[in-house]
Design an enzyme around this catalytic site. Structure first.
Site, mmCIF file in Angstrom:
data_model
loop_
_atom_site.group_PDB
_atom_site.id
_atom_site.type_symbol
_atom_site.label_atom_id
_atom_site.label_comp_id
_atom_site.label_asym_id
_atom_site.label_seq_id
_atom_site.Cartn_x
_atom_site.Cartn_y
_atom_site.Cartn_z
ATOM 1 N N LYS A 179 0.862 -1.185 0.000
ATOM 2 C CA LYS A 179 0.000 0.000 0.000
ATOM 3 C C LYS A 179 0.896 1.232 0.000
ATOM 4 O O LYS A 179 1.499 1.573 1.026
ATOM 5 C CB LYS A 179 -0.897 0.051 1.237
ATOM 6 N N GLU A 255 10.073 1.334 10.435
ATOM 7 C CA GLU A 255 10.968 2.490 10.260
ATOM 8 C C GLU A 255 10.131 3.706 10.595
ATOM 9 O O GLU A 255 9.312 4.143 9.788
ATOM 10 C CB GLU A 255 11.443 2.593 8.804
ATOM 11 N N CYS A 289 13.020 11.119 7.352
ATOM 12 C CA CYS A 289 13.021 10.656 8.739
ATOM 13 C C CYS A 289 14.400 10.774 9.372
ATOM 14 O O CYS A 289 14.519 10.754 10.585
ATOM 15 C CB CYS A 289 12.471 9.240 8.848
ATOM 16 N N GLU A 386 9.253 15.722 16.079
ATOM 17 C CA GLU A 386 9.808 15.703 14.725
ATOM 18 C C GLU A 386 9.181 16.872 13.952
ATOM 19 O O GLU A 386 7.960 16.976 13.851
ATOM 20 C CB GLU A 386 9.442 14.362 14.078
#
Ligand code: ADP
Length: 483
Positions: A179, A255, A289, A386
């Site tokens: 997906k 991850e 990331c 983040e």
């Protein structure tokens, strides 16, 4: 958007070797973040199509896993070559749907393709063991493919996050249902088209496109046929998916988010540190990331660093990634712009000072100005969360111990960067900070040959390198008796 090979623009999902319009025959829009234009309409699929795709992957598994590694490798090699031959078209497609400048997209296509080649080679080296036991028995250890794999990928690397999962899975004999993110399905579907041309048999690699991520993810995680979920995305969704996988005791690779520090000591090569900080922070406009979230700079070099860093940021050319002069593109959505701005405003309210930028960009509603903040502290959201945008808060520290403590003061642990010329300090700091990857005097740390992954709430499992095969292999023990 002009492609040389128009066959790479696909708008349907792919199940059992066939393009699939979706059972509801409805579509969702794919938007160019640089200008808000609709690039294409893609098949809206959900739970039912996911079930069909999983069934196709299950059906294809016996024949795929019993092929020799060399046979599977030949297809992956061919796929690699087709991807590199289509590099320019894939880059244009990626920039159009994701926004990153063309030179970054070209780089990502080569990076993405490199996983196909690497795992085509590495998949041939899955060895077992023979364990010496008592006189009349021997132990054999075999590595076998886990089976049907579900993969969920994000929009920030629309090509490489797919190949980094799919290449090792297929190389060792698993079959896959993917997906891709609904923001960037076109890159995923172009990869499928090239895989089809490379000779992937029906059902080995299936793609379900759609905006109802909970429906697709729910089907993937609840299905007893799927033996493994590999996910790249945010930490909250990763946690949710791990919980969902618990019911069928699925293996997972995660991850997840990061909060990378760039630690710059007084003894660092200042120019190298500035260049590294620029790359680590502003690549893909801060939407990776492993992007540095926090600049931690020692007091003696702090002012000089901020001055040189700001001078470089002022040279950026922000705009449409398809424009050759552009160095930095838009953010993915207006929601992303708002999220970044909220964090910056909170920092302002608590006393931060803006050196450059500090507000949404004038180029369009998806843009944010490359920003540097000083007078920041560890209670601010720009320290704790983040940022995922082009905002660099520069924190000051005095001692090595303080830098290590600040670096570790987060639930995340993906990538960190350290700039120093003291060999003892390189080892002390690299070993003391809780991160899966450390770049020492180097910001471009990823490639297909290294184990990419995080610790703490940044995830589990490793992608790329020889370790990247382990996540798709089971260990089986066979006891031979009566010898
Ligand atoms: P981001 O904020 O970077 O979009 P997400 O974790 O939300 O990060 O998205 C990463 C991937 O996870 C995307 O493909 C997205 O569609 C998918 N996703 C989001 N929510 C869910 C969910 N509840 N179940 C399964 N997949 C999801």
């Amino acid at each position: 958007m002009q492609l040389n090979d128009t066959g790479l623009l696909q708008t349907q999902g792919y199940i059992n070797g066939q393009w699939h319009a979706g059972n509801s025959n409805t579509q969702f829009d794919v938007i160019n973040p640089a200008n808000g234009e609709c690039l294409a309409q893609v098949a809206e699929m959900a739970a039912e199509e996911t079930r069909q795709a999983i069934a196709a992957a299950e059906q294809a598994l016996p024949a795929w896993r019993t092929k020799t590694a060399k046979e599977r490798s030949a297809i992956l090699e061919k796929w690699y070559e087709l991807m590199m031959a289509a590099q320019e078209d894939l880059a244009v497609l990626m920039t159009a749907e994701q926004g990153k400048p063309l030179f970054e997209s070209r780089g990502e296509v080569a990076y993405g393709a490199s996983f196909l080649k690497w795992f085509a080679e590495e998949g041939k080296r899955v060895y077992g063991d023979i364990i010496p036991q008592t006189n009349d028995r021997r132990g054999l250890v075999l590595k076998q493919p886990v089976g049907v794999v579900a993969a969920i990928t994000p929009w920030n690397f629309p090509n490489a996050m797919i190949t980094r999962k799919v290449a090792p899975a297929l190389a060792v004999g698993c079959t896959v249902v993917l997906k891709p993110a609904a923001e960037t399905p076109l890159s995923a579907l172009a990869i499928v088209e090239l895989g089809r041309r490379a000779g992937l048999p029906a059902g080995v690699f299936n793609v379900v496109t759609g905006t109802d991520a909970p429906a697709i993810g729910g089907e993937m995680t609840s299905s007893p046929i799927v033996r493994k979920l590999t996910f790249t995305g945010s930490t909250p969704i990763g946690k949710l998916l791990m919980k969902q996988c618990a019911d069928t005791v699925k293996r997972t690779s995660m991850e997840l988010g990061g909060n990378a520090p760039v630690i710059i000591f007084d003894d660092a090569d200042l120019d190298r540190a500035v260049d590294g900080a620029i790359l680590a922070k502003y690549r893909n406009s801060g939407q990776t990331c492993i992007c540095s979230n926090r600049m931690l700079v020692q007091a003696g070099i702090y002012d000089a660093f901020v001055e040189k860093f700001a001078a470089k940021v002022r040279e950026f050319r922000v705009g449409d990634g398809l424009d050759a002069a552009t160095t930095h593109g838009p953010l993915i959505t207006t929601k992303a712009v708002q999220g970044v701005h909220d964090k910056v405003q909170q920092a302002f309210a608590e006393g931060a000072t803006v050196v450059v930028g500090g507000k949404p960009g004038s180029q369009g509603e998806h843009f944010y100005e490359p920003t540097i903040l000083t007078n920041v502290n560890s209670s601010m959201r720009v320290f704790r969360e983040e940022i995922f945008g082009p905002v660099a808060p520069v924190f000051r520290f005095e001692t090595e111990q303080e830098a290590i403590a600040m670096a570790n003061d987060t639930e995340f642990g993906l990538a960190a960067y350290v700039y120093t010329n003291d060999l003892g300090r390189i080892f002390r700091v690299s070993e003391a900070i809780e991160y899966g990857m450390v770049g020492v005097n180097e910001a471009a740390l990823s490639s297909e040959v290294i184990p990419f992954g995080g610790v703490k709430e940044s995830g589990q499992g490793r992608e790329g390198s020889r370790y990247g095969l382990d996540d798709f292999l089971e260990t089986k023990y066979i006891c031979l008796g009566g010898m």
